[in-house]
Scaffold this active site. Sequence first.
Site, PDB file in Angstrom:
ATOM      1  N   SER A   1      85.334  87.541  97.504  1.00 14.61           N
ATOM      2  CA  SER A   1      85.074  87.756  96.074  1.00 14.61           C
ATOM      3  C   SER A   1      83.679  86.988  95.566  1.00 14.61           C
ATOM      4  O   SER A   1      82.933  87.420  94.502  1.00 14.61           O
ATOM      5  CB  SER A   1      86.077  87.201  95.008  1.00 14.61           C
TER       6      SER A   1
ATOM      7  N   LYS B   1      80.953  89.387  94.573  1.00 17.22           N
ATOM      8  CA  LYS B   1      81.087  89.907  93.227  1.00 17.22           C
ATOM      9  C   LYS B   1      79.685  89.309  92.637  1.00 17.22           C
ATOM     10  O   LYS B   1      79.366  90.102  91.753  1.00 17.22           O
ATOM     11  CB  LYS B   1      82.087  89.683  92.343  1.00 17.22           C
TER      12      LYS B   1
ATOM     13  N   VAL C   1      88.778  84.511  98.509  1.00 16.99           N
ATOM     14  CA  VAL C   1      90.024  84.439  99.485  1.00 16.99           C
ATOM     15  C   VAL C   1      89.655  83.983 100.924  1.00 16.99           C
ATOM     16  O   VAL C   1      90.754  83.785 101.582  1.00 16.99           O
ATOM     17  CB  VAL C   1      90.943  85.514  99.248  1.00 16.99           C
TER      18      VAL C   1
ATOM     19  N   TYR D   1      82.639  98.114  97.893  1.00 15.34           N
ATOM     20  CA  TYR D   1      83.234  96.877  97.322  1.00 15.34           C
ATOM     21  C   TYR D   1      83.702  96.119  98.355  1.00 15.34           C
ATOM     22  O   TYR D   1      83.561  95.002  98.581  1.00 15.34           O
ATOM     23  CB  TYR D   1      84.366  97.173  95.982  1.00 15.34           C
TER      24      TYR D   1
ATOM     25  N   TYR E   1      89.012  82.478  88.166  1.00 12.54           N
ATOM     26  CA  TYR E   1      90.006  83.218  87.455  1.00 12.54           C
ATOM     27  C   TYR E   1      90.547  82.566  86.390  1.00 12.54           C
ATOM     28  O   TYR E   1      90.089  82.012  85.516  1.00 12.54           O
ATOM     29  CB  TYR E   1      90.772  83.707  88.733  1.00 12.54           C
TER      30      TYR E   1
HETATM   31  O1  DON Z   1      89.701  92.449  96.472  1.00  9.32           O
HETATM   32  C1  DON Z   1      90.133  91.725  97.199  1.00  9.32           C
HETATM   33  O2  DON Z   1      91.421  91.269  96.758  1.00  9.32           O
HETATM   34  C2  DON Z   1      89.439  90.663  98.155  1.00  9.32           C
HETATM   35  N1  DON Z   1      88.474  91.506  98.899  1.00  9.32           N
HETATM   36  C3  DON Z   1      88.663  89.745  97.380  1.00  9.32           C
HETATM   37  C4  DON Z   1      89.504  89.125  96.617  1.00  9.32           C
HETATM   38  C5  DON Z   1      89.126  87.678  96.256  1.00  9.32           C
HETATM   39  O3  DON Z   1      88.336  86.948  97.236  1.00  9.32           O
HETATM   40  C6  DON Z   1      89.872  86.778  95.253  1.00  9.32           C
HETATM   41  N2  DON Z   1      89.243  85.396  95.431  1.00  9.32           N
HETATM   42  N3  DON Z   1      89.440  84.303  95.337  1.00  9.32           N
END
Ligand code: DON
Length: 315
Positions: A64, A67, A258, A188, A240
């Site tokens: 993420s 982003k 993540v 994405y 978040y």
């Molecule tokens: O879209 C997703 O769920 C993952 N590629 C990225 C989510 C993420 O990194 C949330 N962060 N802490």
Amino acid sequence: MELIETALNQSFEIGKKSLKFGEVATYIPELAKADKYSLGISLYLKNGATFNVGDVDTRFTIQSISKIINLIVAINRFGEGRVFDKVGAEPSGEAFNSLIELDTRHNKPFNPMINSGAIAVASMLVKHVSFEDMTELVQKICHDDEIVLNEEVYNSEMANISRNRSIAYLLESKGIMQAGVEESLEFYTKMCSLNVTAKNLARMAAILALDGIDPDTGEELVATRPTEIVKTIMLTCGMYDGSGEFALNVGIPTKSGVGGGLLSVADNRMGIGVYGPSLDSKGNCMAARPVMEHLSRALKLHIFDQTSPIDELFE
Ligand code: DON
């Protein structure tokens, strides 16, 4: 500077103790292979000095944290008016992959840091910027041409993308998507699958701390306004539904991923990159809070700390 080294080593020890209480991500099966006891912290000061401890050269996927790169490029290309016409700038108070508030409370994603907002931003970019161009930009920002797509993680996420696909179709039903669902999800997810290190994140954060200026060359790599926007949204939404508490106790704009990454911007002072794949229940690096709270207090890096002992290094 001894003060910085001491604070860094102490935060590392404190962070290490927290790792056993978290878990690595498993909803992207490839991420479950990470070692939950890994921890690395990298500092990149505005004068170019660096301090490192632990697993700062381990490659992991940016997830993420990408982003913020997508958002910067979108604002640069389309202007903030057009971007925020499709994506809000409010904390959602929900999990990063929630679609409930999008379905029931609002007709556009709450902010660009949650999956719904980021997928909307990806849909704006995909017809205008190639993934290769985006990779080149990240390589340039991080001074590292070994930042490439991690194909295993990419394929693993694409094979388990039902939730993000649901979000994308919900966005499409509300007229937010600017390109097709599949091509936007691919873009994405590829951005999420770029392999970086904690050192890379620290350097990227340092450039944000300097409003887009490369600390080593003085070159402008990112325009000022997008960096201001991104830092603001990181402070209010980057962690978040843990963002408010993190802002209160740490007070440094931060974005998590993540894969275990953390990118923190101590404005006009330093960039901080962390790798720690043991995650808390909100999907943030387990060590984020103890490490960052210690660094923030020891070095007075809270956004409202007007003076920090490290400022004398820059005089
Ligand atoms: O879209 C997703 O769920 C993952 N590629 C990225 C989510 C993420 O990194 C949330 N962060 N802490």
